[in-house]
Every structure is written in structure tokens, then in C-alpha cells.
Design an enzyme around this catalytic site. Structure first.
Site, PDB file in Angstrom:
ATOM      1  N   GLY A 203      -4.010  -4.301  -7.334  1.00 41.40           N
ATOM      2  CA  GLY A 203      -3.987  -5.527  -6.546  1.00 41.40           C
ATOM      3  C   GLY A 203      -4.371  -5.400  -5.081  1.00 41.40           C
ATOM      4  O   GLY A 203      -4.650  -6.395  -4.429  1.00 41.40           O
ATOM      5  N   ASP A 204      -4.378  -4.162  -4.561  1.00 40.60           N
ATOM      6  CA  ASP A 204      -4.744  -3.964  -3.147  1.00 40.60           C
ATOM      7  C   ASP A 204      -5.414  -2.597  -3.008  1.00 40.60           C
ATOM      8  O   ASP A 204      -5.003  -1.763  -2.205  1.00 40.60           O
ATOM      9  CB  ASP A 204      -3.495  -4.052  -2.268  1.00 40.60           C
ATOM     10  N   LEU A 205      -6.466  -2.410  -3.802  1.00 42.85           N
ATOM     11  CA  LEU A 205      -7.066  -1.082  -3.936  1.00 42.85           C
ATOM     12  C   LEU A 205      -8.144  -0.852  -2.879  1.00 42.85           C
ATOM     13  O   LEU A 205      -9.277  -1.295  -3.029  1.00 42.85           O
ATOM     14  CB  LEU A 205      -7.655  -0.927  -5.341  1.00 42.85           C
ATOM     15  N   HIS A 209      -5.126   3.632   0.179  1.00 43.86           N
ATOM     16  CA  HIS A 209      -4.183   3.640  -0.943  1.00 43.86           C
ATOM     17  C   HIS A 209      -4.638   4.558  -2.077  1.00 43.86           C
ATOM     18  O   HIS A 209      -3.971   4.625  -3.114  1.00 43.86           O
ATOM     19  CB  HIS A 209      -3.987   2.220  -1.485  1.00 43.86           C
TER      20      HIS A 209
END
Length: 306
Positions: A203-205, A209
């Protein structure tokens, strides 16, 4: 932030950890302020083990962190890639042993750009292939088990409707340029773009991260705050924004080879989701109500703030 303020914040966060029985020390500890949701300190304990200490910035982050904890417990049992193992989880602090590997990039807050820890023009074959393998494994995770564990599950038709609703909400509250609005509506209204299935997504790649080893292979993923069962295209949007369509096509090819589920208009769908990314920026801005975030959103939406 001044050095004095940094020291005070490090002392405060280390103090929170110590009050929970974690014997970390503020000497040689480092503060990382790049995240929008957490203030982070890297500190070592009595044995020399490095720890990650995360202090939530806002109350909404605390609420979402409980969902992240559920996700991580599920992933540790179902994903071969490394993910954080939370040892402390309170409304004031999250702490876990630092994972092996290095983030693919950090963020320079002053320059507002990535500071790379790998060759990225283009990314190496090892990086792309191992990232594709992890994404295929993640997206192929059993959805029923994920839902039963407490992870949010959004059906494809609901995700599409939520996307459309968010667009209307952002338009009403902040505005959007006519060109962008018309493009969004064509995309939302065209069945050909949209997948008929959902997948467990990060979802927030983006690079900070993604953990890599010394050979540039992806070993783990951090910051699962936005994880849920939803549209798998979302995990490719930031990648395409950073590396471009050609590199995303290469990632999708390896993803397909690794067993990832592809559909005819997948990359076009990613491109349209990328064009709608201002909605995500606007949602964050409306949540935080910070002037810097609001201005960033207005710019992305093509709205002039007079």
C-alpha cells in the site's frame, strides 16, 4: 530542527522505550524525521542489538498502527520476506529489532529527494527480480486467511467506488483542475481498466520501505501502515512514478513469471492510478490539516491557491 531539540526528542523516545523495559541508550542514537506518520529513533540496547523506536505523530496514526500490528503478525507466518517483529506496541511507542539490510533509498528532507543506496538508473536485475518475487508472493496470499486474521478486505467493486467517492470529496473540499477531473472520470467509468479481484497489498511501496542486501537483492519490506486486501495495482504506482513505464513493464514481466496475476490493461490501469495519486496526497492533507501538506495537494490537483 536544532541539535538540542533532536537530543531532547531522542531522550524522550528512548525514555519511553526504557519505561517499557527495553534497555536502549540515547548515546549514539539517531533520529529520523522523514516519515509523515512516525518520529523514529535508531538506538542500541545493552547487548549492542540495534532497535527501531517509532513514536506516532498523531492520534489517527495510533488507530492505524493497531491494524498494522495485525498485518505484521499475519505476514510473519505467511511471507518469506523480512518484516518487522514488534516487541513493544503501545499508543505512545512501537519498538522492534532492526531488520538486516539497508533501505533502497533514504529521503533528504531539505532537498525533498531520494538519497539512493543502490544503482537505480536503471535498477539492477537482481533488485527487480527479487522485488517481483516478493510482490507475487504477497499478492498471492490467501485472502480468506488474511481477512480472518483481522486485515481489512476491500472487494474490487468497493475499491473502485471508494476511489470515485474520494475524488468527489477532494474536488468538493480542495478543488481539482478540469483536465485532471475528466481523466479521472474516464478511468473510473471504464470497466476495461479495473481488475475483478483484490490482493493483499503493501500500500505504500517506495524505496525507503524496501530493504536490500549488499548485492541489491530485496530482503524485506518496512512500514505496513497502509496494508490491506485491495487493488494490486497500487503496489506498482510509486515504482512507476520513480522509475518510469519501461522499468515498470520489466517489473511486471518478472512479476508475471513469479506467478503474479496480470490482466490485459494492468499497466494502463497503473498509469491512470498514478494520474489520480493527487487524491492520496489530498486525503493526507485533509487528515493532517498541515499547511505544507495542503499546499502540496493543491499543486498536485492543479489548483492555484490565491
Amino acid at each position: 530542527m536544532t541539535n538540542l531539540n533532536e537530543k531532547q526528542l531522542i531522550t524522550e523516545i528512548v525514555g519511553l522505550a526504557r519505561s517499557q523495559g527495553l534497555t536502549v541508550h540515547s548515546e549514539n542514537a539517531q533520529l529520523n524525521e522523514t516519515g509523515m506518520d512516525f518520529q523514529v529513533v535508531f538506538a542500541k540496547d545493552d547487548t549492542g542489538m540495534p532497535w527501531v523506536l517509532r513514536k506516532p505523530r498523531r492520534s489517527d496514526v495510533v488507530e492505524r498502527a493497531s491494524a498494522e500490528g495485525i498485518t505484521l503478525a499475519f505476514l510473519r507466518a505467511n511471507l518469506t520476506a523480512d518484516v518487522p517483529d514488534w516487541r513493544i506496541h503501545t499508543p505512545e511507542l512501537i519498538a522492534y529489532p532492526m531488520l538486516k539490510g539497508t533501505p533502497a533509498a533514504g529521503i533528504d528532507l531539505e532537498q525533498k529527494q531520494y538519497v539512493w543506496n543502490m544503482d537505480h538508473q536503471p535498477p539492477s536485475d537482481d533488485f527487480v527480480r527479487t522485488l517481483a518475487d516478493i510482490l507475487a508472493e504477497l499478492h498471492g496470499t490467501d485472502q480468506i486467511s488474511a481477512g480472518q486474521s483481522g486485515i481489512e478486505v476491500i472487494r474490487p467493486e468497493d475499491f473502485r467506488q471508494m476511489t470515485a467517492d474520494s475524488m468527489v470529496d477532494v474536488k468538493n473540499k480542495l478543488g481539482v483542475s478540469t483536465t485532471l477531473w475528466e481523466r479521472w472520470q474516464k478511468w473510473v467509468d471504464d470497466d476495461a481498466y479495473w481488475p475483478g479481484f483484490s490482493s493483499l497489498i503493501h500500500g505504500d511501496l517506495h524505496p525507503p520501505h524496501i530493504l536490500i542486501d549488499q548485492n541489491g537483492r530485496v530482503t524485506g519490506l518496512l512500514d505496513w501502515t497502509e496494508a490491506k486486501v485491495a487493488d494490486p495495482a497500487k503496489d506498482f504506482v510509486l515504482y512507476q512514478t520513480i522509475f518510469g513505464e519501461k522499468e515498470t513493464a520489466r517489473l511486471l514481466e518478472y512479476y508475471d513469471q513469479a506467478g503474479g496475476r496480470i490482466w490485459a490493461k494492468m499497466q494502463e490501469h497503473i498509469s491512470e492510478m498514478q494520474a489520480a495519486y493527487p487524491v492520496e496526497i489530498a486525503k493526507l492533507a485533509l487528515q493532517t490539516q498541515q499547511e505544507e501538506h495542503i499546499n502540496m495537494a493543491l499543486e498536485a490537483l492543479g489548483v492555484t491557491s490565491d
